[in-house]
Each structure stands twice: as structure tokens, then as C-alpha cells.
Design a protein around this motif. Structure first.
Motif, PDB file in Angstrom:
ATOM      1  N   ASP A 147       3.052  -6.506  48.206  1.00 10.49           N
ATOM      2  CA  ASP A 147       4.138  -7.047  47.385  1.00 10.49           C
ATOM      3  C   ASP A 147       5.466  -6.989  48.147  1.00 10.49           C
ATOM      4  OD1 ASP A 147       2.267  -7.311  45.298  1.00 10.49           O
ATOM      5  OD2 ASP A 147       2.635  -5.262  44.651  1.00 10.49           O
ATOM      6  N   LEU A 148       5.731  -5.838  48.764  1.00  5.67           N
ATOM      7  CA  LEU A 148       6.951  -5.714  49.555  1.00  5.67           C
ATOM      8  C   LEU A 148       6.924  -6.636  50.770  1.00  5.67           C
ATOM      9  CD1 LEU A 148       7.610  -1.867  49.473  1.00  5.67           C
ATOM     10  CD2 LEU A 148       9.216  -3.639  48.777  1.00  5.67           C
ATOM     11  N   GLN A 149       5.770  -6.709  51.415  1.00  3.89           N
ATOM     12  CA  GLN A 149       5.649  -7.585  52.574  1.00  3.89           C
ATOM     13  C   GLN A 149       5.863  -9.041  52.190  1.00  3.89           C
ATOM     14  OE1 GLN A 149       1.753  -6.432  53.998  1.00  3.89           O
ATOM     15  NE2 GLN A 149       2.623  -5.100  55.574  1.00  3.89           N
ATOM     16  N   ALA A 150       5.378  -9.431  51.021  1.00  2.72           N
ATOM     17  CA  ALA A 150       5.556 -10.816  50.563  1.00  2.72           C
ATOM     18  C   ALA A 150       7.034 -11.139  50.388  1.00  2.72           C
ATOM     19  CB  ALA A 150       4.798 -11.033  49.256  1.00  2.72           C
ATOM     20  N   VAL A 151       7.798 -10.205  49.834  1.00  2.00           N
ATOM     21  CA  VAL A 151       9.232 -10.436  49.640  1.00  2.00           C
ATOM     22  C   VAL A 151       9.944 -10.551  50.987  1.00  2.00           C
ATOM     23  CG1 VAL A 151      11.374  -9.425  48.753  1.00  2.00           C
ATOM     24  CG2 VAL A 151       9.284  -9.349  47.373  1.00  2.00           C
ATOM     25  N   VAL A 152       9.665  -9.623  51.889  1.00  2.59           N
ATOM     26  CA  VAL A 152      10.303  -9.649  53.209  1.00  2.59           C
ATOM     27  C   VAL A 152       9.960 -10.932  53.949  1.00  2.59           C
ATOM     28  CG1 VAL A 152      10.364  -8.530  55.474  1.00  2.59           C
ATOM     29  CG2 VAL A 152      10.440  -7.135  53.396  1.00  2.59           C
ATOM     30  N   ASN A 153       8.693 -11.319  53.954  1.00  5.22           N
ATOM     31  CA  ASN A 153       8.280 -12.534  54.664  1.00  5.22           C
ATOM     32  C   ASN A 153       8.936 -13.781  54.072  1.00  5.22           C
ATOM     33  OD1 ASN A 153       6.649 -11.037  56.360  1.00  5.22           O
ATOM     34  ND2 ASN A 153       4.784 -11.387  55.168  1.00  5.22           N
ATOM     35  N   ALA A 154       9.014 -13.850  52.745  1.00  3.58           N
ATOM     36  CA  ALA A 154       9.633 -15.010  52.103  1.00  3.58           C
ATOM     37  C   ALA A 154      11.113 -15.108  52.457  1.00  3.58           C
ATOM     38  CB  ALA A 154       9.449 -14.929  50.591  1.00  3.58           C
ATOM     39  N   LEU A 155      11.801 -13.967  52.502  1.00  4.28           N
ATOM     40  CA  LEU A 155      13.218 -13.986  52.843  1.00  4.28           C
ATOM     41  C   LEU A 155      13.442 -14.423  54.289  1.00  4.28           C
ATOM     42  CD1 LEU A 155      14.335 -10.737  50.973  1.00  4.28           C
ATOM     43  CD2 LEU A 155      14.841 -13.102  50.321  1.00  4.28           C
ATOM     44  N   TRP A 156      12.578 -13.973  55.190  1.00  2.98           N
ATOM     45  CA  TRP A 156      12.688 -14.465  56.575  1.00  2.98           C
ATOM     46  C   TRP A 156      12.470 -15.975  56.628  1.00  2.98           C
ATOM     47  CZ3 TRP A 156      15.372 -11.657  59.460  1.00  2.98           C
ATOM     48  CH2 TRP A 156      15.173 -10.302  59.672  1.00  2.98           C
ATOM     49  N   GLN A 157      11.464 -16.442  55.894  1.00  7.50           N
ATOM     50  CA  GLN A 157      11.189 -17.874  55.876  1.00  7.50           C
ATOM     51  C   GLN A 157      12.338 -18.657  55.247  1.00  7.50           C
ATOM     52  OE1 GLN A 157       7.430 -18.050  53.833  1.00  7.50           O
ATOM     53  NE2 GLN A 157       6.238 -17.598  55.662  1.00  7.50           N
ATOM     54  N   GLY A 158      13.083 -18.022  54.371  1.00  9.69           N
ATOM     55  CA  GLY A 158      14.234 -18.667  53.748  1.00  9.69           C
ATOM     56  C   GLY A 158      15.486 -18.640  54.596  1.00  9.69           C
ATOM     57  N   GLY A 159      15.359 -18.215  55.853  1.00 11.16           N
ATOM     58  CA  GLY A 159      16.498 -18.250  56.764  1.00 11.16           C
ATOM     59  C   GLY A 159      17.381 -17.022  56.745  1.00 11.16           C
ATOM     60  N   ALA A 160      16.867 -15.885  56.314  1.00 14.70           N
ATOM     61  CA  ALA A 160      17.672 -14.660  56.295  1.00 14.70           C
ATOM     62  C   ALA A 160      18.158 -14.327  57.700  1.00 14.70           C
ATOM     63  CB  ALA A 160      16.861 -13.501  55.736  1.00 14.70           C
ATOM     64  N   ARG A 161      19.433 -13.979  57.814  1.00 16.49           N
ATOM     65  CA  ARG A 161      20.007 -13.574  59.101  1.00 16.49           C
ATOM     66  C   ARG A 161      19.783 -12.093  59.363  1.00 16.49           C
ATOM     67  NH1 ARG A 161      25.714 -14.675  57.729  1.00 16.49           N
ATOM     68  NH2 ARG A 161      26.155 -13.682  59.748  1.00 16.49           N
ATOM     69  N   GLY A 162      19.517 -11.357  58.319  1.00 18.62           N
ATOM     70  CA  GLY A 162      19.241  -9.932  58.435  1.00 18.62           C
ATOM     71  C   GLY A 162      18.713  -9.413  57.114  1.00 18.62           C
ATOM     72  N   ILE A 163      17.855  -8.396  57.161  1.00 18.88           N
ATOM     73  CA  ILE A 163      17.244  -7.843  55.943  1.00 18.88           C
ATOM     74  C   ILE A 163      17.336  -6.323  55.984  1.00 18.88           C
ATOM     75  CG2 ILE A 163      15.103  -7.551  54.632  1.00 18.88           C
ATOM     76  CD1 ILE A 163      14.231 -10.289  55.534  1.00 18.88           C
ATOM     77  N   GLN A 164      17.644  -5.776  54.820  1.00 20.86           N
ATOM     78  CA  GLN A 164      17.669  -4.327  54.642  1.00 20.86           C
ATOM     79  C   GLN A 164      16.699  -3.957  53.529  1.00 20.86           C
ATOM     80  OE1 GLN A 164      21.562  -2.297  54.302  1.00 20.86           O
ATOM     81  NE2 GLN A 164      20.810  -1.425  52.378  1.00 20.86           N
ATOM     82  N   VAL A 165      15.824  -2.976  53.779  1.00 24.18           N
ATOM     83  CA  VAL A 165      14.924  -2.438  52.759  1.00 24.18           C
ATOM     84  C   VAL A 165      15.413  -1.035  52.427  1.00 24.18           C
ATOM     85  CG1 VAL A 165      12.581  -1.755  52.186  1.00 24.18           C
ATOM     86  CG2 VAL A 165      12.978  -3.826  53.531  1.00 24.18           C
ATOM     87  N   MET A 166      15.705  -0.808  51.156  1.00 15.80           N
ATOM     88  CA  MET A 166      16.360   0.421  50.717  1.00 15.80           C
ATOM     89  C   MET A 166      17.661   0.571  51.505  1.00 15.80           C
ATOM     90  SD  MET A 166      14.296   1.192  48.332  1.00 15.80           S
ATOM     91  CE  MET A 166      14.574   2.865  47.752  1.00 15.80           C
TER      92      MET A 166
END
Length: 255
Positions: A147-166
Motif C-alpha cells: 500500500d505504501l509502495q503504491a502511493v510512493v510509486n504513483a507520486l513519482w509517476q505523477g512527476g514528484a520532484r521529491g518525496i518524504q515518508v514520515m
């Protein structure tokens, strides 16, 4: 005083040990050995409790806090080293600009901008199935690694310039892993709810979340059993730069 030869019936002989007596002695000896071994193992503690598991959990939490402190210390030292390197490296302006671009791509510097935050959470205690859905199993009520991996992968695919988890910035070698109902990320342990924040175009990011088949499947469990799902758009967010080690750890053959 008469000798034994004169006694009626001659001398009395000791009866030999019977197999039953030998077996009984062996059983008592084995029982004693088990008792001594149990005593030495227990050292006065109750072996039937889960105290050892609780102590392991406490140790994991302590190590997680220690890793957080070391991350902060490493980050401060790295900033000092980077400042000295920029002052004394003798590079050109073009080279400095190239370095800044590489640092941004690597995720080692702060990143600011508009963002989308996604929060996932376990179902409430004693959750019941919505009408028309089967009764939930234990695994239906908690957040899983996929579930967490799905969110992270979708955000990267949506053009995220950077991602923070917690509270940690993701880089190319970051691994989102769950053990039981806890998240282990870069040496630290987290419990739900889990928050994922991505800097980028909010509209593109939200469309990517909606289009993800894995997240569509997760939404079924949100509807059926009450798993937590919340998406917030944020106008101004600053993600920290990654401050941990960038060395790769991998298995090596035994020589």
C-alpha cells in the motif's frame, strides 16, 4: 560364633538391579537435568510470558531513536563539510551550478514548493464490514508494504520532484519495508498512521493517485473496512535533504 557356612540356607545374595529400576533412575536423572537447564535459562524469569518479545520491541525503539540522533548529527556535519568544500574547491560558477543540480536530483538538499500529502492508517479497532462485504480477516484491517509502495510509486509517476515518508526524505536507494504492522525506513521504525508528502504539481500528483490500479484496490478496503485514506493539497512545503549514508550494502561471497 558360627561362620556363615553353618547358617541355614547358606549366605544371602544381593538381588541384581532389574531393568525397571534402571529405567526409573534414568527418568529421574533426566528430569533433574531438565530442571537445572530450565533454571539456568530462566534466571528467575517466567518463560511463559511475552516479556522477551517486549524487550526486543523496546530495543528496536531505542535503536531507532539512536539512529535519529545520529542522522541529525550527520546532517549538521555534512552541512559544515559542504560549506567548506564550496569555499575552498576552486570550481567555476558553471561547475557549482552543475553540482547544485546533481544535489537536487540526489535529494540531499532541501526542496520547497507546492505539495500533496497522503495519510494511510489502519482500520479502527473492532472494525466491521460494510453492508455487502465479507467479514474482514486480520490482514484486511492493516496497512501493508504494498500500500505504501503504491502511493510512493504513483507520486513519482505523477512527476514528484521529491518525496518524504514520515520525517525522512527518499532517495534512489531508499526501500519502503514493513515488518508486521510497522514501517522500517532507513534504519528507523514507525507505526501508523503513515504520511507521505510529495512536492510537485498537485493536480498531476492527485491524478496519478487516482489512476493507480493498486490504489484503486486499496480504496475497496477503505470502503469495505474503514482503512484510513486522506489526501491534502498544500501550498508551501519544505522537504529536508537526505542526511544518511549513501553507501550501498550488499551481500558478499564467503572466501
Amino acid at each position: 560364633m558360627s561362620n556363615s557356612a553353618d547358617s541355614p540356607g547358606g549366605p544371602v545374595r544381593r538381588s541384581p538391579w532389574r531393568p525397571v529400576r534402571l529405567l526409573t533412575a534414568a527418568v529421574f536423572a533426566l528430569a533433574g537435568l531438565i530442571f537445572v537447564t530450565s533454571f539456568n535459562t530462566a534466571k528467575g524469569t517466567n518463560l511463559r510470558t511475552d516479556d522477551s518479545l517486549l524487550k526486543l520491541s523496546d530495543l528496536i525503539q531505542q535503536r531507532s531513536h539512536k539512529n535519529a540522533e545520529l542522522d541529525e548529527s550527520t546532517s549538521a556535519v555534512r552541512e559544515d563539510v559542504d560549506a567548506l568544500a564550496r569555499r575552498d574547491d576552486g570550481s567555476t560558477e558553471a561547475e557549482d551550478e552543475k553540482l547544485r543540480e546533481l544535489e537536487a536530483a540526489a535529494g540531499t538538499v532541501k526542496l520547497s514548493g507546492r505539495a500533496v500529502s497522503v495519510t494511510l492508517n489502519d482500520a479502527p479497532p473492532h472494525a466491521q464490514a460494510a453492508p455487502g462485504y465479507p467479514e474482514p480477516q486480520a490482514n484486511d484491517l492493516v496497512i501493508h508494504q504494498q500500500d505504501l509502495q503504491a502511493v510512493v510509486n504513483a507520486l513519482w509517476q505523477g512527476g514528484a520532484r521529491g518525496i518524504q515518508v514520515m520525517d525522512q526524505r527518499l532517495i534512489s536507494t531508499s526501500a519502503v519495508r514493513c515488518v508486521g504492522n510497522t514501517l522500517i525506513l532507513q534504519g528507523r521504525v514507525y507505526s501508523p498512521p503513515y504520511k507521505v508528502t510529495a512536492v510537485g504539481d498537485p493536480d498531476r500528483l492527485k491524478r496519478a493517485l487516482t489512476a493507480s490500479p493498486a490504489i484503486q484496490n486499496y480504496q475497496l478496503y477503505v470502503k469495505a473496512y474503514g482503512l484510513g485514506w486522506k489526501v491534502d493539497e498544500r501550498e508551501a512545503v519544505t522537504l529536508p535533504g537526505y542526511s544518511g549514508t549513501v553507501d550501498l550494502h550488499y551481500a558478499k561471497p564467503v572466501q
